[in-house]
Design a protein around this motif. Structure first.
Motif, short mmCIF file in Angstrom:
data_model
loop_
_atom_site.label_atom_id
_atom_site.label_comp_id
_atom_site.label_asym_id
_atom_site.label_seq_id
_atom_site.Cartn_x
_atom_site.Cartn_y
_atom_site.Cartn_z
N UNK A 153 -21.26 -19.82 3.01
CA UNK A 153 -20.91 -18.05 3.13
C UNK A 153 -20.93 -17.73 1.76
N UNK A 154 -20.52 -18.34 0.75
CA UNK A 154 -20.65 -17.73 -0.69
C UNK A 154 -22.13 -17.49 -0.93
N UNK A 155 -22.98 -18.46 -0.82
CA UNK A 155 -24.44 -18.46 -1.15
C UNK A 155 -25.08 -17.21 -0.41
N UNK A 156 -24.77 -17.06 1.06
CA UNK A 156 -25.24 -15.84 1.70
C UNK A 156 -24.79 -14.77 1.16
N UNK A 157 -23.36 -14.55 0.72
CA UNK A 157 -22.99 -13.31 0.14
C UNK A 157 -23.68 -12.65 -1.01
N UNK A 158 -24.23 -13.89 -2.00
CA UNK A 158 -24.71 -13.70 -3.15
C UNK A 158 -26.17 -13.17 -2.92
N UNK A 159 -26.67 -13.79 -1.85
CA UNK A 159 -28.08 -13.55 -1.36
C UNK A 159 -28.30 -11.96 -1.09
N UNK A 160 -26.85 -11.41 -0.37
CA UNK A 160 -27.11 -10.23 0.45
C UNK A 160 -26.72 -9.32 -1.09
N UNK A 161 -26.09 -9.73 -2.00
CA UNK A 161 -25.60 -8.58 -3.08
C UNK A 161 -26.82 -8.93 -4.28
N UNK A 182 -28.18 0.37 -0.15
CA UNK A 182 -28.92 -0.25 0.93
C UNK A 182 -28.10 -1.19 1.61
N UNK A 183 -27.64 -2.27 0.59
CA UNK A 183 -26.68 -3.41 1.17
C UNK A 183 -25.42 -2.87 1.98
N UNK A 184 -24.90 -1.86 1.32
CA UNK A 184 -23.54 -1.24 1.97
C UNK A 184 -23.76 -1.03 3.13
N UNK A 185 -24.97 0.02 3.16
CA UNK A 185 -25.44 0.64 4.54
C UNK A 185 -25.54 -0.41 5.65
N UNK A 186 -26.14 -1.43 5.47
CA UNK A 186 -26.64 -2.64 6.10
C UNK A 186 -25.40 -3.33 6.74
N UNK A 187 -24.72 -3.76 5.69
CA UNK A 187 -23.64 -4.96 5.90
C UNK A 187 -22.43 -4.12 6.45
N UNK A 188 -22.17 -2.88 5.97
CA UNK A 188 -21.04 -2.25 6.46
C UNK A 188 -21.23 -1.24 7.53
N UNK A 189 -22.33 -1.38 8.35
CA UNK A 189 -22.43 -0.36 9.41
C UNK A 189 -21.35 0.07 10.24
N UNK A 190 -20.56 -0.91 10.66
CA UNK A 190 -19.50 -0.59 11.68
C UNK A 190 -18.27 -0.26 10.75
N UNK A 191 -18.19 -0.22 9.38
CA UNK A 191 -16.85 -0.04 8.61
C UNK A 191 -16.82 1.60 8.57
N UNK A 192 -15.77 1.90 7.98
CA UNK A 192 -15.39 3.33 7.53
C UNK A 192 -15.79 3.05 5.98
N UNK A 193 -16.62 4.09 5.62
CA UNK A 193 -16.61 4.00 4.17
C UNK A 193 -16.45 5.38 3.58
N UNK A 194 -15.61 5.31 2.40
CA UNK A 194 -15.10 6.44 1.64
C UNK A 194 -15.79 6.28 0.12
N UNK A 195 -16.70 7.20 -0.33
CA UNK A 195 -17.15 6.78 -1.39
C UNK A 195 -16.72 8.11 -2.40
N UNK A 196 -16.22 7.69 -3.29
CA UNK A 196 -15.80 8.58 -4.53
C UNK A 196 -17.18 8.82 -5.45
N UNK A 197 -17.58 9.79 -5.44
CA UNK A 197 -19.30 9.97 -5.87
C UNK A 197 -19.31 10.37 -7.14
N UNK A 198 -19.94 9.90 -7.80
CA UNK A 198 -20.23 10.19 -9.29
C UNK A 198 -21.74 10.79 -9.33
N UNK A 199 -22.68 10.13 -8.60
CA UNK A 199 -23.95 10.39 -8.55
C UNK A 199 -24.01 11.07 -7.06
N UNK A 200 -24.43 12.05 -6.96
CA UNK A 200 -24.66 12.53 -5.56
C UNK A 200 -25.39 12.02 -4.80
N UNK A 201 -26.75 11.51 -5.28
CA UNK A 201 -27.79 11.27 -4.50
C UNK A 201 -27.26 9.93 -3.53
N UNK A 202 -25.97 9.33 -4.10
CA UNK A 202 -25.94 8.09 -3.38
C UNK A 202 -25.10 8.47 -1.99
#
Length: 256
Positions: free
Chosen positions: A121-129, A193-213
């Protein structure tokens, strides 16, 4: 009220409701958030933006009860967060902060401090990040030492280690507090891209510094002087050249 009996699976949906919420950093100081109300749906991706001092980061602190309410309340899946023990609350939510916290210990300890996960599980998470290739080059791999504050890793790598930790926990509510402000655009795009894919079902609140994100998020909240001044879909806010969001996007050279 640390005795509140929280279901182990909480939160299931990840709805975040903020009702008439105000807070200040100390009793004698002015309010930093002023009667804020937001209803965030389960799985919604919300970007919070505004100029420096608008109250964006205070909102992240409020979610984790690092600052407490002066009035109003925050609830997640209809459970008021001030009724939950602090440890339980912070265990169930995940934040990828601007200043990431790394400990002088092993790499394994930094991404899995409680030893909850298998090596696989650790190696999979490292691969995904996108850190697996780097960790494989280290002589001690997962047992490699991390210096105080993670000084033997670059700023970008430290951010990716925090992402690895978040990927393992897979919380239903993920808060990113200007999490990519210190890394280059390429790494930033990779993280998003990783966050969009892996947290597709999660609620995400991003305090944005760079608007393009946050340009492709479901919803944008613009803050000013501790208040919400705009709340809408990015494309619709951009169509109005008088909107605060259009002004911010223009300053960031995203629009002409």
């Amino acid at each position: 009220m640390d005795g509140y009996n929280l279901p182990p699976s909480w939160p299931i949906g990840g709805a975040v409701n903020i009702e008439d919420y105000s807070c200040r950093y100390r009793d004698e100081l002015d309010l930093v958030l002023k009667r804020i109300s937001i209803n965030i749906l389960p799985g919604q991706k919300v970007g919070v933006c505004g100029r420096t001092g608008a109250g964006k980061s205070s909102l992240a602190l409020a979610l984790f009860r690092i600052v407490e309410a002066a009035e109003g309340h925050i609830s997640i899946d209809q459970t008021i967060t001030s009724h939950i023990g602090l440890h339980d609350l912070r265990e169930k939510l995940t934040i990828i902060p601007q200043e990431n916290v790394l400990f002088a210990n092993t790499l394994r300890f930094n991404i899995d401090p409680k030893g909850d996960f298998s090596d696989q599980q650790l190696w999979t998470a490292l691969e995904n990040s996108n850190l697996k290739a780097h960790v494989e080059t280290l002589p001690q791999k997962l047992e490699s030492p991390v210096a105080e504050g993670g000084e033997n890793f670059s700023v970008g790598q430290r951010q990716l280690l925090c992402l690895t930790r978040a990927l393992l926990r897979k919380s239903k509510v993920l808060v990113l507090d200007e999490a990519t402000a210190g890394i280059d655009n390429r790494t930033d795009a990779m993280v998003q891209a990783t966050i969009r894919e892996k947290f597709a079902d999660s609620t995400i609140i991003t305090i944005a510094h760079r608007l393009h994100t946050i340009m492709d998020y479901d919803r944008i909240i613009v803050m000013e002087a501790g208040k919400i001044v705009e709340d809408g879909i990015p494309a619709e806010l951009l169509r109005n050249k008088n909107s605060k969001f259009y002004g911010l996007a223009k300053s960031a050279k995203i629009v002409g």
